[in-house]
Design a protein around this motif. Structure first.
Motif, PDB file in Angstrom:
ATOM      1  N   THR A 128       0.807  -1.224   0.000  1.00  0.00           N
ATOM      2  CA  THR A 128       0.000   0.000   0.000  1.00  0.00           C
ATOM      3  C   THR A 128       0.838   1.272   0.000  1.00  0.00           C
ATOM      4  OG1 THR A 128      -0.116  -0.193   2.420  1.00  0.00           O
ATOM      5  CG2 THR A 128      -1.942  -1.122   1.135  1.00  0.00           C
ATOM      6  N   GLU A 172       0.433  -8.740  -4.647  1.00  0.00           N
ATOM      7  CA  GLU A 172      -0.391  -8.899  -5.848  1.00  0.00           C
ATOM      8  C   GLU A 172       0.465  -8.630  -7.081  1.00  0.00           C
ATOM      9  OE1 GLU A 172      -2.628  -7.526  -9.172  1.00  0.00           O
ATOM     10  OE2 GLU A 172      -1.579  -6.103  -7.839  1.00  0.00           O
ATOM     11  N   LYS A 234      -4.725  -3.000 -16.093  1.00  0.00           N
ATOM     12  CA  LYS A 234      -4.974  -2.997 -14.650  1.00  0.00           C
ATOM     13  C   LYS A 234      -4.070  -1.990 -13.942  1.00  0.00           C
ATOM     14  CE  LYS A 234      -5.723  -6.241 -10.837  1.00  0.00           C
ATOM     15  NZ  LYS A 234      -5.642  -7.668 -10.426  1.00  0.00           N
ATOM     16  N   ASN A 237      -5.567   1.391 -14.423  1.00  0.00           N
ATOM     17  CA  ASN A 237      -6.831   1.588 -13.709  1.00  0.00           C
ATOM     18  C   ASN A 237      -6.668   1.638 -12.199  1.00  0.00           C
ATOM     19  OD1 ASN A 237      -8.274   1.651 -16.109  1.00  0.00           O
ATOM     20  ND2 ASN A 237      -8.682  -0.556 -16.090  1.00  0.00           N
ATOM     21  N   LYS A 238      -5.764   0.816 -11.656  1.00  0.00           N
ATOM     22  CA  LYS A 238      -5.669   0.683 -10.200  1.00  0.00           C
ATOM     23  C   LYS A 238      -4.444   1.369  -9.592  1.00  0.00           C
ATOM     24  CE  LYS A 238      -6.771  -2.879  -7.929  1.00  0.00           C
ATOM     25  NZ  LYS A 238      -6.798  -4.221  -7.302  1.00  0.00           N
ATOM     26  N   HIS A 239      -3.405   1.580 -10.372  1.00  0.00           N
ATOM     27  CA  HIS A 239      -2.147   2.071  -9.792  1.00  0.00           C
ATOM     28  C   HIS A 239      -1.584   3.257 -10.574  1.00  0.00           C
ATOM     29  CE1 HIS A 239      -2.119  -1.449  -7.200  1.00  0.00           C
ATOM     30  NE2 HIS A 239      -2.294  -2.219  -8.263  1.00  0.00           N
TER      31      HIS A 239
END
Length: 524
Positions: A128, A172, A234, A237-239
């Motif tokens: 995170t 991940e 991805k 979109n996420k990072h």
């Protein structure tokens, strides 16, 4: 470092009391000299390391039961090598090693402006965390590393990669790949900084090329592996915030003099923007930054040209090749063909024959300026273009234009086309003798038609005679015997005999040559 449990009060009281103050000071010098390496941990309390003093010593520290700690040196008690490892581990875990050397301010020399209170530990990277937080941790571990030669830089790089890489083993996959990319970028920057710190040491640079090439190779491989594995959609979109930080990290380094350093930062910049960072908002921000540099009146010339080439890269990604050519030709002091060969390789892989051909035409004049260096790579791409397009005439002209640097490629081309007479004429044009020509090629041409090799042997024999020494005369006789064989196949032995008679008469004053002709039984 791994999962060590640190009781700092225990370190500064109980463990420190096991050391004589003189031993601690000697260990501090070892620590400052950067001779502690190969640090490994077992569980939460055991540390193993290697210390290079007058020899290499193995140290094992048990941080829970320190009396069980050992060192392979002959000293019978707690030694300076053990102290040096303690200092190094304290630093890497985020504590102030001075607190071990001087546990309270009354014992600390007044000339030393250091803090006795331990520094708060920097936590290990988390999924995170931001890229910036990761880099803070990296810097805490390795920014103060000391190196003495190029080998130790490579050793540091490989050790740091192994230690940092495993921290994200259970993350991940997408964020893991982004983390690995940030690790590689940080280590590239660290190695550049260490290399620059040795810029005045001749022996360092004399021996550095091999080890720096290994670092660069590993960096490229790790980047390509991460980019191959990552789900780009991805990641966008996420990072996106992480990618923005990666972009900023690259941008910051682009504005340094070492941007085009041994670690090939511009290649890294291109591959990351092509394969990962190409997202609308990120591209807009980067283009604005690059245009600002180009428009600035107060700009460093190297940074300016790097920005121009970066803008050309974005032109390329938009398939606006003419814009890229115009930028580079008009705004850069020179065109470096090798900067563009990577693009040509992509055109080959994607079978973009027409685009490849346009770039070959544009690069031709630039390659010609330094043909000895670029001809081989450049002509490889011409050969690839010929697989898709009918470009034999242009391909041939490119090889002719780049002679003599292109001799090997042009020679192979002529043999493929069975143009043996043209090949023989080429050898004469370049003043090549049989000693400089493949024996297999000579035999093949002679078998096809002996007439084509006659001028080559004639020229080479007379060149040897003109050298005016015994060894050259012997070589001339060997060539004349091969010439005799060729004339015999043509059933023109009388012409050869007349030629030998001419040479004997022309060089009658060369007594040693006459002797060699007789030894070779070419004259009575």
């Amino acid at each position: 470092m791994s999962e060590l449990t640190i009781d700092w009060d225990y370190w500064t009281t109980r463990i420190r009391s096991d050391f004589d103050s003189t031993i601690l000071k000697r260990g501090w010098k070892y620590y400052q000299d950067g001779v502690v390496g190969a640090i490994q941990t077992e569980g939460t309390s055991v540390v193993k390391a290697r210390v290079s003093g007058s020899s290499h010593y193995r140290v094992q520290l048990d941080l829970e039961a320190f009396s069980r700690s050992t060192c392979s040196c002959p000293y019978f008690d707690t030694c300076k090598h053990m102290a040096a490892v303690l200092f190094q581990v304290a630093e890497q875990e985020g504590y102030d090693p001075h607190a071990l050397l001087y546990p309270n301010s009354t014992k600390m020399p007044t000339s030393q402006q250091v803090h006795t209170a331990p520094k708060p530990a920097v936590h290990k990277p988390k999924e995170t965390d931001s890229c910036e937080a990761w880099v803070v941790y990296f810097a805490k571990q390795y920014a103060n590393s000391k190196v003495y030669n190029a080998f130790s830089i490579e050793e540091l790089y490989m050790r740091a990669w192994g230690q940092l890489n495993k921290l994200a083993d259970d993350w991940e996959p997408v964020i893991r790949s982004i983390y690995d990319i940030q690790v590689v970028l940080y280590l590239m920057q660290l190695c550049d900084a260490l290399m620059q710190s040795k810029s005045g040491v001749y022996d360092f640079f004399y021996n550095a090329e091999y080890f720096l090439a290994k670092i660069a190779k590993h960096s490229r491989e790790r980047l390509h592996t991460s980019l191959w594995e990552i789900n780009v959609e991805k990641a966008h979109n996420k990072h996106l915030s992480h990618l923005k930080e990666i972009s900023a990290y690259l941008a910051a380094y682009m504005e340094k003099e070492t941007f085009n350093s041994q670690n090939q930062w511009f290649d890294t910049y291109k591959v990351l923007w092509s394969e990962l960072l190409y997202e609308q908002s990120l591209v807009a921000d980067e283009l604005a930054r690059l245009r600002s540099i180009v428009a600035s009146a107060d700009r460093d010339s190297d940074v300016y040209e790097a920005a121009v080439i970066a803008l050309a890269h974005f032109d390329m990604m938009n398939e606006e090749d003419e814009n890229a050519w115009e930028r580079v030709t008009q705004e850069c002091s020179s065109v470096e063909p090798s900067d563009w060969f990577g693009y040509l390789k992509v055109f080959v892989q994607e079978e973009q024959g027409e685009r490849l051909l346009k770039w070959l035409r544009w690069l031709g004049p630039e390659v010609q300026k330094d043909a000895a260096y670029y001809a081989s790579d450049y002509l490889y791409f011409w050969q690839e273009a010929s697989r898709y397009l009918d470009v034999e005439k242009e391909h041939r002209q490119a090889m002719v234009t780049l002679l003599p640097a292109s001799y090997r490629e042009y020679s192979s081309f002529l043999f493929q086309k069975k143009e043996y007479q043209t090949w023989a004429d080429l050898c004469l044009l370049l003043n090549l003798t049989p000693l400089e020509i493949s024996a297999g090629e000579l035999k093949l041409v002679e078998k096809a038609d002996p007439r084509w090799v006659l001028p080559i042997y004639h020229y080479a024999a007379e060149e040897c005679i003109q050298a005016k020494n015994r060894d050259a005369y012997r070589e001339a006789v060997k060539l004349l015997k091969k010439l005799a064989s060729a004339y015999k196949k043509l059933k023109q032995t009388s012409r050869f005999e007349a030629y030998v008679a001419y040479l004997s008469q022309e060089y009658s004053r060369y007594r040693a040559f006459q002797e060699e002709l007789k030894k070779g039984k070419l004259i009575p």
